[in-house]
Design an enzyme around this catalytic site. Structure first.
Site, mmCIF file in Angstrom:
data_model
loop_
_atom_site.group_PDB
_atom_site.id
_atom_site.type_symbol
_atom_site.label_atom_id
_atom_site.label_comp_id
_atom_site.label_asym_id
_atom_site.label_seq_id
_atom_site.Cartn_x
_atom_site.Cartn_y
_atom_site.Cartn_z
ATOM 1 N N GLU A 56 0.811 -1.310 0.013
ATOM 2 C CA GLU A 56 0.036 0.276 -0.139
ATOM 3 C C GLU A 56 0.886 1.349 0.157
ATOM 4 O OE1 GLU A 56 -2.789 -0.450 3.279
ATOM 5 O OE2 GLU A 56 -3.677 -2.177 2.221
ATOM 6 N N ASN B 25 2.122 -4.768 -3.329
ATOM 7 C CA ASN B 25 0.982 -5.262 -3.257
ATOM 8 C C ASN B 25 -0.118 -3.762 -2.831
ATOM 9 O OD1 ASN B 25 -1.110 -7.287 -2.554
ATOM 10 N ND2 ASN B 25 -1.154 -6.669 -0.633
ATOM 11 N N HIS C 208 -10.600 -6.230 -2.215
ATOM 12 C CA HIS C 208 -11.470 -5.961 -1.265
ATOM 13 C C HIS C 208 -12.772 -5.341 -1.895
ATOM 14 C CE1 HIS C 208 -8.971 -7.486 1.786
ATOM 15 N NE2 HIS C 208 -8.078 -6.630 1.337
ATOM 16 N N GLU D 39 -5.962 -10.512 -1.298
ATOM 17 C CA GLU D 39 -6.626 -10.426 -0.376
ATOM 18 C C GLU D 39 -8.064 -10.394 -0.523
ATOM 19 O OE1 GLU D 39 -5.162 -6.983 2.086
ATOM 20 O OE2 GLU D 39 -3.322 -7.529 1.612
ATOM 21 N N ASP E 261 -12.116 -10.586 -0.675
ATOM 22 C CA ASP E 261 -13.478 -10.853 -0.052
ATOM 23 C C ASP E 261 -14.525 -10.046 -0.702
ATOM 24 O OD1 ASP E 261 -12.908 -8.274 1.306
ATOM 25 O OD2 ASP E 261 -12.225 -9.291 3.015
#
Length: 693
Positions: A348, A391, A426, A455, A457
């Site tokens: 990030e 990432n 996400h 990651e 979801d």
């Protein structure tokens, strides 16, 4: 075989809680930061007998009647005794008085009560004693292994007062061998006397996983490995069986971050991560290392100069910071060697609101781009065969994606050894589209780098104003089709996408239950009983989505429709993201003509906190600027739904391009992640467009 916890009793702690950031379903504790001896925990995948839903088993129920303390004791020098001055039920409660330190409070020995690998629900009602005013209370567990204490937060800072009772309830799984184990209540600030009442400890017997359904890893074997982010409890019992059946890759969610591996300079802790890596090895699974450098979950000592003061951008401090970075990477990556073949080296680092696209983190302020260059260079030296990733989240948003592309292109041209780009993903049931996701992947193809979904979801919510008591079936169906559509894209690009990881194993443990607000989310493939959801079938066999039975009911508390908001990560966790092109929902406005600013701390942990600011200007605005000053040296690391500058204590926040307009009776909300040390008092004065509010 699994080692059982040892039984000897220990003495009551008398040191302040360090509150190691743990990941529970009530707040992203993806790793219980412990020091248990590393053991191989391969779990045989036996066919479990069928079982119906079990009723909760109550292990302890303490009502503090008839002068019965039920074994509760003080943590230090305070007094703990039954009181009739206040009661949540009946006539008595337990009063902790004479507190002189915030960490003092009632504590209960659980060593001979809790069993390893069982997921417990811990609930207690709390209020301050008369005259105590207001504060924040939290519920935690202290455990010790080989004399070393660790502190796991079960329920984070929750507003309490002397006027009403508040329930602290969360889940906790003991995943380590311990010689001491206790639960306790403390406050975040102040030493007012406090009452507790109606304490319960319970668990629901685990439902056996489904053994007669296809394994996700087998269905996707021709495309890429499928992984799950885990904490240590997921390597035990039915969770371990579910993990081993369906996944062939794991990511330790928190156990490899800096605060978990090197909380103090030169002292490394690997017990929890070692156990997860051992589990992966024993079950033939790959491991993704997450993460070596991040602006969050970095201990405060990293950014202190040689004199113990906060670093300023000087040549000496840059040299010191980069030397600490190199030592950390050599310590962590060198410890695992070839056991971890993929690392998220930096995490990030992009802020699309900056002209150069670079996040103004403490890393960047002190060392510029050299912290990224150093991190990749050193990791390559220590692990020459590992794949090294940069990432980030929101990489399917054009502005963010393009800034990341520019950075990777520049660094690769310089010879920085970046092997791949990680897309967090996400997302939610409405966003992003398959086309936006495909554009994200296509963007990086010319750079000749690997790409991974790191990651993923899918939240059932489309904005921060929604909350459902149980996930409605229509949302679960929409979620299933979103998983189907996105995995269809991933599979079409399996020559580019070399791995996909979902951020969690099942809905019983997801950070989205507390971020961006506390509510029951259900973003993963398996439900809270570890049973397959429509989302599972969205990947495995989409023809079965509509036919899948779900245990939830369609009862909702859907508010007036409001557009989705972009949200960033909490510290301990990845960000949830929703389309950044629409304005956040408004809330109940203040009286017409008044101006109100509401500042609240959403969550707090050692060294960091998440804040939220709601502005109701009382008049129509076409743009806005909000200002305040921090009193205790707090420093914003990241802000969303606006742009910020900070000079010393002074903070100025201006609207984003999409939320400058505020109607006469409307409001606007933005949030941020910040660091703090010692004290975290809220600002006392605010301005809106230069005028006091």
């Amino acid at each position: 075989m699994l080692a059982v916890r040892s039984r000897p009793r220990g003495s009551v702690a008398s040191a302040p809680s360090l509150l190691a950031r743990a990941v529970t379903r009530r707040g992203l504790p993806f790793a219980l930061a412990g020091l248990a001896a590393s053991v191989a925990v391969a779990v045989p995948i036996a066919t479990a007998p069928s079982a119906s839903a079990a009723e909760p088993v109550v292990v302890a129920n303490h009502t503090f009647e008839n002068d019965n303390t039920h074994g509760w004791a003080p943590r230090a020098d305070e007094t703990v005794a039954v009181s009739t001055a206040a009661a949540h039920s009946g006539t008595g409660s337990l009063l902790a008085s004479g507190r002189t330190r915030t960490w003092e409070g009632p504590t209960l020995d659980l060593l001979d009560t809790m069993d390893k690998g069982v997921r417990y629900t811990i609930s207690v009602w709390v209020r301050l004693a008369a005259g105590g005013g207001s504060s924040q209370a939290r519920l935690s567990v202290e455990r010790r292994t080989a004399g070393t204490p660790s502190y796991d937060q079960v329920v984070g800072n929750t507003n309490v007062s002397d006027g009403s009772w508040v329930n602290l309830q969360g889940q906790y799984t003991l995943a380590n061998d311990v010689e001491f184990l206790s639960v306790y209540v403390e406050t975040a600030s102040g030493t007012a006397s406090l009452h507790i009442d109606d304490f319960t400890l319970s668990y629901t017997p685990a439902t056996p996983i489904q053994t007669d359904i296809p394994s996700v890893r087998t269905v996707l074997a021709g495309h890429f490995p499928i992984g799950a982010a885990i904490s240590l409890p997921q390597t035990l019992g039915e969770h371990a069986r579910l993990l081993s059946k369906h996944f062939n890759s794991v990511t330790p969610g928190n156990a490899l971050k800096w605060d978990a591996t090197e909380p103090t300079e030169g002292t490394f802790r690997f017990a929890d991560a070692d156990a997860m890596v051992d589990f992966a090895r024993a079950n033939g699974m790959q491991v993704r290392g997450h993460t070596l450098v991040w602006h969050n979950q970095t201990p405060a000592w990293v950014f202190l100069d040689a004199n113990g003061q906060a670093m300023t951008p000087t040549a000496a401090n840059k040299t010191l910071l980069l030397s600490r970075l190199e030592a950390h990477i050599r310590g962590v990556v060198g410890h695992y060697g070839s056991d971890i073949a993929t690392w998220d080296v930096v995490n990030e680092v992009i802020d699309e609101n900056q002209s150069d696209g670079l996040r103004r983190s403490r890393w960047f302020e002190i060392a510029g781009l050299d912290y990224i260059r150093t991190a990749f260079r050193v990791t390559r030296q220590v692990a020459p065969d590992a794949k090294l990733y940069i990432n980030d989240y929101n990489t399917n948003v054009a502005a963010k994606r393009d800034k990341l592309y520019n950075l990777v292109s520049q660094l690769k041209a310089e010879g920085v050894p970046i092997d791949g780009v990680g897309h967090q993903m996400h997302v939610n049931v409405d966003w992003p589209s398959a086309a936006e996701t495909e554009a994200m992947i296509q963007k990086f193809v010319p750079l000749n780098v690997d790409q991974q979904v790191t990651e993923m979801d899918v939240s059932i919510y489309t904005n921060s104003g929604e909350s459902f008591p149980t996930p409605p079936r229509d949302r679960l169906i929409r979620q299933a089709y979103k998983y189907r559509d996105l995995f269809d894209v991933y599979k079409r690009y399996s020559s580019e996408i070399t791995s996909v990881t979902v951020w969690g194993l099942a809905d019983d443990d997801t950070w989205l239950d507390t971020f961006p607000v506390v509510r029951n989310d259900a973003p993963l493939l398996f439900d809270e009983q570890l049973q397959a959801k429509p989302a599972y079938w969205g990947i495995v066999d989409p023809t079965r989505i509509e036919a899948t039975a779900t245990p939830t009911t369609p009862t909702t508390t859907r508010p007036t429709s409001a557009p989705p908001t972009t949200t960033p990560p909490p510290t301990t966790t990845p960000p949830t993201t929703t389309p950044p092109t629409s304005a956040p929902p408004t809330t109940t406005p203040p009286p017409a003509g008044s101006c109100q600013v509401t500042y609240r701390i959403v969550g707090q942990w050692p060294g960091g906190f998440q804040g939220e600011v709601r502005v109701a200007p009382g008049r129509a605005l076409t743009s806005w600027t909000v200002g305040w000053s921090f009193a205790n040296g707090q420093r914003i690391d990241q802000l969303w739904s606006g742009a910020y500058t900070q000079s010393g204590a002074a903070v100025t926040v201006t609207n984003a391009a999409w939320n400058g307009g505020v109607p006469a009776n409307g409001s606007v909300t933005f949030g941020f992640i910040a660091s703090w040390t010692g004290t975290n008092a809220a600002p006392t004065a605010f301005t809106v467009n230069g005028a006091a509010c």
